[in-house]
Design an enzyme around this catalytic site. Sequence first.
Site, PDB file in Angstrom:
ATOM      1  N   ASP A 181       0.511  50.554  34.940  1.00 61.16           N
ATOM      2  CA  ASP A 181       1.692  50.636  34.068  1.00 61.16           C
ATOM      3  C   ASP A 181       1.854  49.324  33.296  1.00 61.16           C
ATOM      4  OD1 ASP A 181       2.116  53.097  35.116  1.00 61.16           O
ATOM      5  OD2 ASP A 181       3.953  52.615  36.200  1.00 61.16           O
ATOM      6  N   GLU A 266       3.107  62.420  40.073  1.00 65.07           N
ATOM      7  CA  GLU A 266       2.302  63.070  41.104  1.00 65.07           C
ATOM      8  C   GLU A 266       3.169  63.707  42.181  1.00 65.07           C
ATOM      9  OE1 GLU A 266      -1.453  59.941  40.740  1.00 65.07           O
ATOM     10  OE2 GLU A 266       0.161  59.555  42.163  1.00 65.07           O
ATOM     11  N   THR A 423      -7.105  63.068  41.007  1.00 67.77           N
ATOM     12  CA  THR A 423      -7.499  61.779  40.455  1.00 67.77           C
ATOM     13  C   THR A 423      -8.721  61.207  41.172  1.00 67.77           C
ATOM     14  OG1 THR A 423      -6.013  60.581  41.925  1.00 67.77           O
ATOM     15  CG2 THR A 423      -5.114  61.299  39.818  1.00 67.77           C
ATOM     16  N   GLU A 461      -8.958  63.519  36.645  1.00 73.69           N
ATOM     17  CA  GLU A 461      -8.977  62.338  35.793  1.00 73.69           C
ATOM     18  C   GLU A 461      -9.456  61.145  36.608  1.00 73.69           C
ATOM     19  OE1 GLU A 461      -4.307  61.115  35.861  1.00 73.69           O
ATOM     20  OE2 GLU A 461      -4.806  62.995  34.843  1.00 73.69           O
ATOM     21  N   LEU A 464      -8.763  54.661  37.547  1.00 69.46           N
ATOM     22  CA  LEU A 464      -8.775  53.340  36.914  1.00 69.46           C
ATOM     23  C   LEU A 464      -9.684  53.392  35.691  1.00 69.46           C
ATOM     24  CD1 LEU A 464      -9.199  51.170  40.150  1.00 69.46           C
ATOM     25  CD2 LEU A 464      -7.068  51.719  38.955  1.00 69.46           C
TER      26      LEU A 464
END
Length: 591
Positions: A181, A266, A423, A461, A464
């Site tokens: 973020d 999430e 993820t 996805e 990182l």
Amino acid sequence: MLSSHCSNQQQQRHVLWDIPFPRNRTYSGWQSMVNGSNKKRLTRGNLQRLRTGMNSSAAKTDGVNHVAAASRTSTTQSEATTHDDKLIQHYVPTFVMLPLGVVTAENVIVDKAKLEKQLKELKAAEIDGVMVDVWWGIIEARGPKQYDWRGYRELFLLLKKLDLKIQAIMSFHQCGGNIGDNVFISLPQWVLKVGETDPDIFYTNRAGARNKEYLSLGVDHLPLFGGRTPVQMYGDFMKSFRESMADFFESGLIIDIEVGLGPAGELRYASYPETQGWAFPGIGEFQCYDKYLAADFKEAAAKAGHPEWELPDDAGEYNSRPDQTAFFRSNNGTYLTEKGKFFLTWYSTKLLLHGDEIIDEANKAFLGCKLKLAAKVSGIHWWYNHPSHAAELTAGYYNLPDRDGYRPVARMLSRHNAILNFTCLEMRNSEQPAYAKSAPQELVQMVLSDGWKEGIEVAGENALARYDADGYNQILLNARPNGVRPAMEREKKLRMYGVTILRLTDDLMRPNNLDLFKKFIRKMHADQELSKYGHAIERLERSKPKLRTEELLEATKPSEAFPWDGETDMPVEPASVFARLLKTILSIFSD
């Protein structure tokens, strides 16, 4: 009146395809064989594959029988193409996540000219579209039901101009406080103001620290916000989005709605907040000590005949290691006791029911639209190889060697025909520090398999930012676990519904990185041209009846994951002969 793109008219359902269920479990990834955990016996078939050229698309392990499992999963769209190219069925649509603050807290696009230039370059790289956070804290900032969609309408018009499809995230969480973020967008101030007099609306750890990233699921049905409950607020927000973006739905621009269900969007508890000092690979902390969840637990314990049971007081702190705590220690940890099992079942089930209810609101809001709903599950890979799976447990995933914590999530999503988005697709075991007992490869394999077994689509996805061939190749492997060249033509291949890359940055757009990214996109598309393939998206139908808790918990019975190849057969940069030989030798002698 509903638009032609958002009507209640039902269309013909997808063609069904069969998923092979292996009788025995053989994970052919060489890292799994080298890793001290989950070592598997090399079967004759594995040895034969290694002897015949180290080809990851070689014949499957001998002795594996398959049974057909009917699935709703749409893996081909014969209606969308008339050519005979067999590779088209392996095309995986690939998207790019836009910057977190592409629309600012002031509801304007950041540097629109630069954004358009970058998007044109990505379009030339043949991406299928973009994913974007639609922030509650921006849209409803002025007050309850005062929605302002100006910034997002301007953004969507730009994306329409460039013919880029949109995956829209209903982001009911705070931006800021999670890994990666780089901007801060809070919950609406009028929501935070309620928390000034009632801080228990936020997730709370045992020490009493409040987390303002997301409202506690303990208040889901409490009318504390101007007479509305959080479930109602989320539903109203999504209905307004549908009404305000009707033209984009009608044109087919918006194809996915990912429903935010917790921190970082999430489906999890706020168990590892960097803002409160958590650092990798800390186990995190349970987040159920607000008065509302605490009272719910006491009521549940009393109904179970144990009014004396309290919430855990022996589970350590954010940066504890499992064996430093009485709750998670390997030998006789509290998590193995009757009390511990009861707590973990309650804790994880509350999360499941929370997700189910919010997705049901999304289903009602977007009923009749031609799109798919999706929910994101966090890739908590650290401590996966510890018996307690401590970091997963604190996040709400009750996953143990003898208990599947992810298939109940997939089963819940199946009633909404929703996509499970996972993820850490880019991560490999060999890249993780040994002390973290991390196993991202086995975790990805398990979760994706659970989704396929429940007959739903799976997407994913990277966790990182990565711009290297190894990261891209691992994503390609997970996108098509058995490659594009079937060992037997009659077998159906596992394939992800789509992949989203995090994210559009200046680093991604550097010439060397962009050149490799273009190769990656081409391989994700199985060397096919853009727009030759598209998923057949049905009009969203009403969710099936709610599943009983017992039906969800039945899915916790462990089962073997599907087999994965050791490496992708369509790499962006093929491994050298020496590297392939080394992997082969290691896999043969790892037992």
